[in-house]
Design a protein around this motif. Structure first.
Motif, PDB file in Angstrom:
ATOM      1  N   GLN A 142     -16.635   9.890 -29.397  1.00 33.54           N
ATOM      2  CA  GLN A 142     -16.768  10.176 -27.962  1.00 33.54           C
ATOM      3  C   GLN A 142     -15.981   9.108 -27.209  1.00 33.54           C
ATOM      4  O   GLN A 142     -16.532   8.186 -26.635  1.00 33.54           O
ATOM      5  N   ILE A 143     -14.659   9.269 -27.213  1.00 29.77           N
ATOM      6  CA  ILE A 143     -13.773   8.266 -26.632  1.00 29.77           C
ATOM      7  C   ILE A 143     -13.579   8.494 -25.138  1.00 29.77           C
ATOM      8  O   ILE A 143     -13.371   7.546 -24.378  1.00 29.77           O
ATOM      9  N   ALA A 144     -13.644   9.738 -24.706  1.00 35.88           N
ATOM     10  CA  ALA A 144     -13.501  10.071 -23.274  1.00 35.88           C
ATOM     11  C   ALA A 144     -14.591  11.058 -22.885  1.00 35.88           C
ATOM     12  O   ALA A 144     -14.322  12.216 -22.562  1.00 35.88           O
ATOM     13  N   PRO A 145     -15.864  10.626 -22.909  1.00 37.21           N
ATOM     14  CA  PRO A 145     -16.984  11.561 -22.716  1.00 37.21           C
ATOM     15  C   PRO A 145     -17.016  12.227 -21.340  1.00 37.21           C
ATOM     16  O   PRO A 145     -17.400  13.388 -21.228  1.00 37.21           O
ATOM     17  N   HIS A 146     -16.613  11.523 -20.305  1.00 39.31           N
ATOM     18  CA  HIS A 146     -16.676  12.104 -18.963  1.00 39.31           C
ATOM     19  C   HIS A 146     -15.551  13.116 -18.740  1.00 39.31           C
ATOM     20  O   HIS A 146     -15.742  14.132 -18.066  1.00 39.31           O
ATOM     21  N   LEU A 147     -14.409  12.846 -19.318  1.00 38.66           N
ATOM     22  CA  LEU A 147     -13.325  13.832 -19.267  1.00 38.66           C
ATOM     23  C   LEU A 147     -13.720  15.077 -20.056  1.00 38.66           C
ATOM     24  O   LEU A 147     -13.431  16.212 -19.646  1.00 38.66           O
ATOM     25  N   LEU A 148     -14.393  14.873 -21.184  1.00 40.43           N
ATOM     26  CA  LEU A 148     -14.873  15.999 -21.988  1.00 40.43           C
ATOM     27  C   LEU A 148     -15.810  16.879 -21.172  1.00 40.43           C
ATOM     28  O   LEU A 148     -15.691  18.121 -21.177  1.00 40.43           O
ATOM     29  N   GLN A 149     -16.734  16.279 -20.469  1.00 43.29           N
ATOM     30  CA  GLN A 149     -17.668  17.054 -19.635  1.00 43.29           C
ATOM     31  C   GLN A 149     -16.928  17.795 -18.523  1.00 43.29           C
ATOM     32  O   GLN A 149     -17.266  18.938 -18.196  1.00 43.29           O
ATOM     33  N   LYS A 150     -15.931  17.152 -17.938  1.00 47.40           N
ATOM     34  CA  LYS A 150     -15.159  17.797 -16.865  1.00 47.40           C
ATOM     35  C   LYS A 150     -14.409  19.006 -17.411  1.00 47.40           C
ATOM     36  O   LYS A 150     -14.404  20.081 -16.795  1.00 47.40           O
ATOM     37  N   ILE A 151     -13.767  18.853 -18.561  1.00 45.57           N
ATOM     38  CA  ILE A 151     -13.019  19.954 -19.159  1.00 45.57           C
ATOM     39  C   ILE A 151     -13.959  21.066 -19.601  1.00 45.57           C
ATOM     40  O   ILE A 151     -13.631  22.256 -19.517  1.00 45.57           O
ATOM     41  N   ASN A 152     -15.144  20.694 -20.062  1.00 44.51           N
ATOM     42  CA  ASN A 152     -16.124  21.686 -20.512  1.00 44.51           C
ATOM     43  C   ASN A 152     -16.541  22.640 -19.395  1.00 44.51           C
ATOM     44  O   ASN A 152     -16.947  23.774 -19.652  1.00 44.51           O
ATOM     45  N   GLN A 153     -16.429  22.195 -18.161  1.00 40.31           N
ATOM     46  CA  GLN A 153     -16.816  23.053 -17.036  1.00 40.31           C
ATOM     47  C   GLN A 153     -15.932  24.282 -16.911  1.00 40.31           C
ATOM     48  O   GLN A 153     -16.380  25.334 -16.452  1.00 40.31           O
ATOM     49  N   THR A 154     -14.664  24.155 -17.293  1.00 42.41           N
ATOM     50  CA  THR A 154     -13.721  25.278 -17.163  1.00 42.41           C
ATOM     51  C   THR A 154     -13.198  25.788 -18.495  1.00 42.41           C
ATOM     52  O   THR A 154     -12.572  26.841 -18.541  1.00 42.41           O
ATOM     53  N   ASN A 155     -13.407  25.045 -19.560  1.00 43.91           N
ATOM     54  CA  ASN A 155     -12.872  25.428 -20.876  1.00 43.91           C
ATOM     55  C   ASN A 155     -13.945  25.314 -21.951  1.00 43.91           C
ATOM     56  O   ASN A 155     -13.709  24.775 -23.041  1.00 43.91           O
ATOM     57  N   LYS A 156     -15.108  25.846 -21.666  1.00 41.41           N
ATOM     58  CA  LYS A 156     -16.234  25.735 -22.589  1.00 41.41           C
ATOM     59  C   LYS A 156     -15.936  26.406 -23.923  1.00 41.41           C
ATOM     60  O   LYS A 156     -15.476  27.543 -23.974  1.00 41.41           O
ATOM     61  N   GLY A 157     -16.216  25.680 -24.998  1.00 44.26           N
ATOM     62  CA  GLY A 157     -16.046  26.243 -26.329  1.00 44.26           C
ATOM     63  C   GLY A 157     -14.607  26.349 -26.789  1.00 44.26           C
ATOM     64  O   GLY A 157     -14.319  27.010 -27.781  1.00 44.26           O
ATOM     65  N   ARG A 158     -13.701  25.668 -26.100  1.00 43.17           N
ATOM     66  CA  ARG A 158     -12.279  25.746 -26.458  1.00 43.17           C
ATOM     67  C   ARG A 158     -11.772  24.423 -27.006  1.00 43.17           C
ATOM     68  O   ARG A 158     -12.359  23.367 -26.813  1.00 43.17           O
ATOM     69  N   PHE A 159     -10.653  24.540 -27.657  1.00 46.09           N
ATOM     70  CA  PHE A 159      -9.925  23.366 -28.133  1.00 46.09           C
ATOM     71  C   PHE A 159      -8.884  23.034 -27.075  1.00 46.09           C
ATOM     72  O   PHE A 159      -8.043  23.871 -26.738  1.00 46.09           O
ATOM     73  N   VAL A 160      -8.945  21.816 -26.512  1.00 38.34           N
ATOM     74  CA  VAL A 160      -8.050  21.441 -25.424  1.00 38.34           C
ATOM     75  C   VAL A 160      -7.291  20.168 -25.801  1.00 38.34           C
ATOM     76  O   VAL A 160      -7.897  19.128 -26.072  1.00 38.34           O
ATOM     77  N   LYS A 161      -5.988  20.279 -25.777  1.00 34.07           N
ATOM     78  CA  LYS A 161      -5.139  19.104 -25.983  1.00 34.07           C
ATOM     79  C   LYS A 161      -4.875  18.477 -24.627  1.00 34.07           C
ATOM     80  O   LYS A 161      -4.385  19.125 -23.714  1.00 34.07           O
ATOM     81  N   THR A 162      -5.223  17.199 -24.474  1.00 32.88           N
ATOM     82  CA  THR A 162      -5.077  16.524 -23.187  1.00 32.88           C
ATOM     83  C   THR A 162      -3.835  15.640 -23.173  1.00 32.88           C
ATOM     84  O   THR A 162      -3.119  15.511 -24.167  1.00 32.88           O
ATOM     85  N   THR A 163      -3.623  14.999 -22.023  1.00 29.77           N
ATOM     86  CA  THR A 163      -2.489  14.082 -21.860  1.00 29.77           C
ATOM     87  C   THR A 163      -2.880  12.638 -22.161  1.00 29.77           C
ATOM     88  O   THR A 163      -2.059  11.734 -22.009  1.00 29.77           O
TER      89      THR A 163
END
Length: 789
Positions: free
Chosen positions: A257-278
């Motif tokens: 859990q290196i970026a937990p808050h970013l994970l939660q933010k992305i989960n709001q719009t991309n739940k259950g998906r694999f997301v490659k970030t910058t």
């Protein structure tokens, strides 16, 4: 050649076998549509990775399983182990293996129960998609039919990927990717032969054999598979010997859990998906460590929350996202501070400075007043509660002086500045200009770390793009940053006109911000060749609730917020003391950047008065050439230099009534208004007040005086001392002639006279009073005050 009439051949045949034909068509349609469009519909974990595909974090699926989204790429080692263990003829059969089925059938009949399945990987995929229904022969038949249909629809590699993403690996772990992290704490592509073999045999009996349970059986299965790989010369003997020495995993590792808050933010719009970030994983880890270290110190003073955002100016990508410190639930560790509105403190001051430069109402070194100031009941104060009399606008910004800022804002226009801020699209600036008043530039408004960093990055990018694109601007320069790796920001079209601020005004603003005094450990930074040149600004909100530090180079923007999520203020929670050290710790981890290039096409070289910072007039004795923004040509010429006649000694003003014309010389003299002069000369020992006329001259010194306190009509509340008695009210006046005698009156009643130091203490009851002050030459000033309880 005789033509064959197909109509005569097929129609009678169909008519003759009508029922069989219908049955065949029905069976064919059933076969075509028997396989669901989506084989697997169970919820999956939200998974985010860094820009280089390193796992940053994952959220457990809604059904409580660690089930990562389908991964079409299966590592070759694991694929080899799986095929050798489960289905050696995988690439040769059409979905089922008749020989394996016959062997399994024979063995099961002899045993009187199901001992062997004989299922191919394809059939196992079908069984997994059907939730592992009871192993009956009828169910086997269904699986066989569906397996052949899957072989037609999907490639062998896709089938392997289905299996790898949905096979059970014990406990609540589903799929190879989740299992790799849970059991070996690394991604599946980094697994060794022994680790790949371990995971290949696990799904064979996941309820009986998994790490930490039945280790001997698991070890036997793994080593048997490794032996098979050796026999088939897939691995060499050295690899085999080393592989069987590897220990089995004993317990499950937590998912990173290196970026937990970013994970939660992305989960709001991309739940259950694999997301490659910058996100840059190395920088993210470094930022986490920096936050942890500072949190350990700050928490001792009751400061529990920290947020950091790092942006790439060129791509507008998020490189690091730390939404909060590693605190506890009591102190709201799960709150993502980055997008939460907080009082801005002084971090909006650079926008006012840039706006005034842009509109041609200011030059960087123009002197602005730093004197006691009252706007009705509002009395701004500098942080150190001192006054300089007059400072350059550039210094007022770099030293973050409140009084000059408010006076500049009042001169520039509240509505005008508010309009500039609205163009920046600060989403928390929801009210009209009058709602904020003159505190708008001092923290009276709210904003968030995301919007502020976005704005600073847009300013930096404007200068970069202007210089890189033949003095052109982009229509979409002030856009939203992104943390999605597959999204490329669109800066729009190139145009010759500025969008909000011109490049020169921004560049000159950055030049000022580069001079901001750094924290103690960063003092004297300019003397080191390797030091980074950073345009940066701190901010501290009223009541010490929010501490800010935002800085930019040509390539990166770093934003830091420090405080308490619940809004509790703490002594010492000051931007330069708490947020700035974190800012520079982050910049130390970033590559060095060259300083911004000067946007010459938006600048003009002019003569500037060295003392006043205004455009020089003919009587300015000291001039210097400076590049100013083109709009700066509209600014007024220097108002503080006047021509006077002095004698040879230059100690007195003279005229022809007292001195020969041959002994009179005309001289330019730098003169500030009395109130500015009063404070300015205390900080500038070389300042020379305007000399008085020599006593024998027929002429009068132009005497000017002004109230230091109060400076305008105001309501005054007299505080009480420890004895409960009201303190006296201290009235102050500045006079241009230090030898002048002043006579003080309250409501036309003479009170006292003063010389040199013009301070008078009065004590009156509640009411309205007119204070009159007259000098010995008849000059008079008045001020009305209202004394209240």
């Amino acid at each position: 050649m005789k033509k064959i009439n197909n109509n005569k051949g097929f129609k009678p045949l169909i008519a003759k076998h009508k029922k069989k034909t219908i049955l065949f068509v029905i069976l064919l349609l059933f076969y075509v549509f028997c396989l669901p469009k989506e084989l697997f519909t169970k919820p999956t974990s939200t998974v985010i990775t860094s820009k280089n595909n390193q796992l940053l974090g994952a959220l457990i699926a809604e059904d409580g399983q660690w089930r990562f989204p389908k991964n079409d790429s299966v590592p070759q080692k694991f694929k080899t182990c799986l095929i050798q263990f489960e289905d050696e003829y995988f690439y040769k059969h059409p979905g089922f293996n008749p020989i394996s089925i016959l062997k399994a059938l024979k063995q099961n009949i002899q045993a009187g129960s199901v001992k062997r399945g004989g299922s191919t990987i394809t059939q196992q995929v079908i069984r997994l998609s059907r939730d592992n229904r009871n192993r009956t022969y009828f169910e086997k038949l269904k699986e066989l039919i569906l397996a052949t249909r899957l072989e037609i629809r999907a490639s062998k590699e896709e089938i392997i990927a289905f299996w790898s993403s949905n096979a059970p690996f014990g406990g609540n772990v589903v799929g190879l990717d989740a299992a790799s992290w849970r059991y070996f704490n690394r991604k599946s592509t980094d697994l060794s032969w022994a680790e790949s073999a371990t995971l290949a045999v696990l799904p064979n009996a996941p309820n009986l054999i998994y790490p930490g349970k039945n280790q001997h059986k698991l070890l036997t299965k793994r080593n048997r598979l490794l032996k098979k790989l050796l026999v088939k010369k897939i691995i060499d003997s050295l690899t085999y010997e080393l592989s069987i020495l590897e220990e089995l995993p004993q317990k499950a590792y937590p998912i990173p859990q290196i970026a937990p808050h970013l994970l939660q933010k992305i989960n709001q719009t991309n739940k259950g998906r694999f997301v490659k970030t910058t996100i840059n994983q190395k920088l993210q880890n470094q930022a986490n460590e920096i936050v942890k270290n500072h949190y350990n110190v700050l928490s001792k003073n009751g400061v529990y929350n920290i947020a950091i955002l790092v942006l790439d100016v060129k791509t507008r990508q998020v490189l690091a996202y730390v939404g909060n410190s590693p605190t506890d639930k009591k102190h709201q560790k799960d709150v993502d501070i980055i997008d939460k509105p907080r009082s801005t403190g002084s971090v909006l001051k650079p926008f006012l400075y840039a706006a005034m430069l842009d509109s041609g109402e200011l030059l960087p070194n123009t002197l602005v007043a730093d004197i006691p100031t009252h706007f009705g009941s509002y009395t701004p104060e500098n942080f150190d509660k001192k006054y300089a009399g007059a400072v350059s606008a550039k210094m007022a910004l770099s030293r973050s002086l409140n009084v000059p800022t408010v006076r500049m804002l009042q001169h520039f226009g509240l509505e005008k500045f508010h309009h500039y801020l609205q163009q920046l699209k600060l989403k928390d600036l929801r009210n009209n200009a009058n709602y904020y008043g003159l505190t708008l530039a001092l923290g009276g408004a709210e904003s968030n770390l995301w919007d502020l960093c976005k704005s600073y990055a847009s300013l930096a990018s404007t200068v970069n793009h202007y210089n890189q694109n033949s003095s052109r601007y982009f229509t979409n320069e002030f856009l939203e940053p992104t943390f999605f790796a597959d999204k490329t920001v669109d800066f729009g079209e190139k145009i010759p006109e500025k969008i909000i601020f011109d490049a020169a005004s921004i560049y000159l603003t950055f030049e000022s911000l580069k001079e901001v005094n750094r924290p103690n450990s960063e003092e004297n930074w300019e003397f080191f060749d390797s030091s980074k040149q950073i345009a940066w600004k701190t901010g501290t909100s009223f009541g010490f609730r929010d501490a800010w530090a935002i800085g930019t180079t040509k390539d990166f923007v770093v934003g830091v917020w420090v405080g308490n999520a619940d809004g509790e203020g703490r002594p010492g929670l000051v931007g330069v003391q708490t947020a700035a050290p974190i800012l520079f710790d982050i910049f130390d981890k970033l590559p060095n950047s060259n300083w911004f290039e000067k946007p010459f096409d938006e600048m003009t070289e002019v003569a500037i008065c060295a003392k006043s910072g205004y455009r020089a007039t003919e009587i300015c004795e000291e001039k210097k050439q400076e590049f100013i923004q083109n709009s700066g040509l509209k600014t007024a010429p220097c108002p503080y230099h006047i021509l006077i006649n002095v004698g040879n000694s230059e100690n007195y003003q003279v005229n022809t009534s007292c001195e020969n014309l041959s002994h009179i010389q005309q001289k330019s003299w730098f003169v500030l208004p009395p109130l500015m002069e009063y404070y300015y000369k205390e900080n500038n020992p070389f300042y020379k007040p305007l000399p008085k006329f020599r006593n024998d001259c027929l002429g009068e010194t132009k005497n000017t005086m002004k109230f230091i306190y109060p400076t305008e009509k105001s309501s005054i509340f007299l505080p009480k001392n420890f004895d409960g008695k009201k303190n006296e009210l201290i009235l102050k006046v500045a006079h241009s002639n230090k030898e002048a005698m002043l006579f003080w009156y309250v409501n036309s009643e003479f009170i006292t006279s003063t010389k040199e130091i013009h301070n008078v203490a009065i004590k009156y009851k509640v009411g309205t009073y007119t204070i009159s002050v007259t000098d010995n030459l008849g000059n008079e000033i008045q001020q009305e005050i209202i004394i209240k309880e």
